[in-house]
Design a protein around this motif. Structure first.
Motif, mmCIF file in Angstrom:
data_model
loop_
_atom_site.group_PDB
_atom_site.id
_atom_site.type_symbol
_atom_site.label_atom_id
_atom_site.label_comp_id
_atom_site.label_asym_id
_atom_site.label_seq_id
_atom_site.Cartn_x
_atom_site.Cartn_y
_atom_site.Cartn_z
ATOM 1 N N THR A 179 0.811 -1.217 0.000
ATOM 2 C CA THR A 179 0.000 0.000 0.000
ATOM 3 C C THR A 179 0.844 1.268 0.000
ATOM 4 O O THR A 179 0.554 2.225 -0.722
ATOM 5 C CB THR A 179 -0.945 0.013 1.220
ATOM 6 N N HIS A 180 1.890 1.276 0.813
ATOM 7 C CA HIS A 180 2.647 2.517 1.035
ATOM 8 C C HIS A 180 4.068 2.479 0.480
ATOM 9 O O HIS A 180 4.750 3.516 0.487
ATOM 10 C CB HIS A 180 2.709 2.818 2.537
ATOM 11 N N GLY A 181 4.549 1.333 0.050
ATOM 12 C CA GLY A 181 5.901 1.239 -0.488
ATOM 13 C C GLY A 181 6.900 0.742 0.544
ATOM 14 O O GLY A 181 6.653 0.789 1.755
ATOM 15 N N HIS A 182 8.045 0.289 0.035
ATOM 16 C CA HIS A 182 9.044 -0.308 0.922
ATOM 17 C C HIS A 182 9.706 0.722 1.841
ATOM 18 O O HIS A 182 10.192 0.371 2.919
ATOM 19 C CB HIS A 182 10.103 -1.035 0.090
ATOM 20 N N VAL A 244 2.627 9.314 7.077
ATOM 21 C CA VAL A 244 2.728 8.844 5.695
ATOM 22 C C VAL A 244 2.394 10.023 4.777
ATOM 23 O O VAL A 244 1.266 10.529 4.811
ATOM 24 C CB VAL A 244 1.759 7.679 5.429
ATOM 25 N N PRO A 245 3.364 10.504 3.992
ATOM 26 C CA PRO A 245 3.100 11.650 3.106
ATOM 27 C C PRO A 245 1.958 11.343 2.139
ATOM 28 O O PRO A 245 1.791 10.187 1.730
ATOM 29 C CB PRO A 245 4.433 11.805 2.357
ATOM 30 N N PRO A 246 1.160 12.357 1.742
ATOM 31 C CA PRO A 246 1.337 13.761 2.180
ATOM 32 C C PRO A 246 0.664 14.084 3.506
ATOM 33 O O PRO A 246 1.094 14.983 4.224
ATOM 34 C CB PRO A 246 0.683 14.542 1.040
#
Length: 314
Positions: A179-182, A244-246
Motif C-alpha cells: 500500500t505505502h511502499g518499501h 505517511v506523506p502527504p
C-alpha cells in the motif's frame, strides 16, 4: 576511552592513574592477572596496559588470555617492559600485544601512542558495530543475537535463574509494503525496534531475525513479568503512529509469542522455537495479541487481565 592498568606496584599504578586521568582517560586498576581477567569479563575496556611481570603470570600470558577471551569486542593491549629488555619483541606481539612501552614511561610519548590507539579502537568499534548490528534498525543482527542469547541461556542454566524470550512479528506487513511502499515499510520496522528499546530494560536485548520478525531476550525474568513486558510492548506499538506523506498516518500492530527456560531445553534455539509456536498461534488467533508456549491450564494467554491470570497459574 576506558583503560585498565594492570601493575602490582602500588607506586607505579598510582602514578599511571594520575597521568592517564590528566590526559582525559577513564582509568581502572588491577594488581594481578586473575583480577584483570575477571574485570575484563565483567566490564568494558578499550585499552589494557599491563606490566610485563606480574605476581601470578607474565604480561605476555595475560595478553594471550585476554585475546582468546575477548569475544566480539576487540581490546587494544599494551605491554610495559623494562628498558633492559631488547630481544623479546616478537614474543610480545605473538602473545597478543598490539604494542609495547618502555618503563619508566615517557608521558609525552605515551600520550601520543594512546592517541594513536584511540583511533584504532574507534575504527575497531565501527567494524564491530557493522558486524553485530542490523544496519536498518541498530538492533542486534541474527548472528550476534543468537550468540548473546546462548550466553544468557548458559548463565541461566548454570545458576538456575529465570529467562524468558519474546518473538514478535508486524501484523499485515506485506499490506504495508504493497500500500505505502518499501520506504514506509522500513520506517515501520524502525518504529517497532524503537518501541522495543524504549520498553525493555538495559539488561534485555532485541534482535532482528529477518524481515519484520524480531526477538527479545529477558534475563532474570519470570513468565508473569515477561507477559507484562510483552503486553506493554504490544500496547506501545499499537499506540504509536507513523506519518505517511502527504497527510496520512499509519498505525501498526504486532503479534507476540512468549516462552521461558525449562529443564528440557537444550539451548536458546529451543526457547526461540517455542516462542515461534506461540507467535504462530497469536497470528492465527486474531493478531495484535500475546500467546505463550507451552499453553497453560486455560488453553492460552489472552490480552489483559485474563492472560495475566493464565501466566500466573504457571
Amino acid at each position: 576511552m576506558r583503560i585498565l592498568v594492570v601493575d602490582d606496584s602500588p607506586h607505579h599504578s598510582t602514578m599511571m592513574v594520575y597521568e592517564l586521568r590528566k590526559l582525559g582517560y577513564a582509568v581502572e586498576t588491577a594488581t594481578t592477572g586473575a583480577e584483570a581477567l575477571d574485570r575484563a569479563a565483567r566490564e568494558q575496556f578499550d585499552v589494557v596496559m599491563v606490566d610485563v611481570k606480574l605476581a601470578d603470570m607474565t604480561g605476555v600470558e595475560l595478553c594471550w588470555h585476554l585475546r582468546t577471551k575477548q569475544g566480539a569486542r576487540h581490546l587494544y593491549l599494551i605491554i610495559m617492559i623494562p628498558g633492559s629488555m631488547t630481544d623479546q619483541y616478537h614474543e610480545l606481539v605473538e602473545g597478543g600485544a598490539d604494542e609495547f612501552l618502555r618503563k619508566p614511561l615517557d608521558w609525552k610519548w605515551t600520550g601520543a601512542r594512546l592517541l594513536a590507539a584511540s583511533r584504532v579502537v574507534a575504527m575497531q568499534r565501527d567494524l564491530e558495530r557493522l558486524a553485530t548490528t542490523d544496519t536498518l534498525t541498530g538492533a542486534l543482527n541474527r548472528r550476534r543475537f543468537l550468540e548473546r542469547g546462548a550466553e544468557e541461556f548458559l548463565r541461566a542454566r548454570r545458576y538456575e535463574r529465570p529467562l524468558s524470550v519474546l518473538m514478535l512479528d508486524i501484523d499485515h506487513f506485506k499490506r504495508v509494503n504493497d500500500t505505502h511502499g518499501h520506504g514506509i515499510g522500513d520506517e515501520a520496522i524502525r518504529l517497532t525496534v524503537r518501541c522495543c528499546q524504549q520498553t525493555i530494560r538495559t539488561s534485555d536485548f532485541v534482535g532482528r531475525l529477518g524481515g519484520e520478525e524480531f526477538a527479545i531476550v529477558l534475563p532474570e525474568t519470570k513468565p508473569l513479568s515477561a507477559f507484562s513486558v510483552a503486553e506493554r510492548l504490544r500496547e506501545a506499538i499499537a499506540a504509536a503512529s507513523l506519518p505517511v506523506p502527504p497527510s496520512d498516518v499509519l498505525r501498526i500492530t504486532v503479534s507476540v509469542g512468549l516462552s521461558w527456560i525449562d529443564p528440557a531445553d537444550g539451548g536458546i534455539e529451543a526457547l526461540l522455537a517455542k516462542s515461534d509456536v506461540a507467535l504462530y498461534r497469536a497470528k492465527h488467533g486474531g493478531r495484535n495479541r500475546v500467546e505463550v508456549e507451552p499453553q497453560l491450564r486455560h488453553a492460552s494467554a489472552r490480552r489483559g487481565a485474563a492472560g495475566a491470570r493464565d501466566v500466573a497459574a504457571s
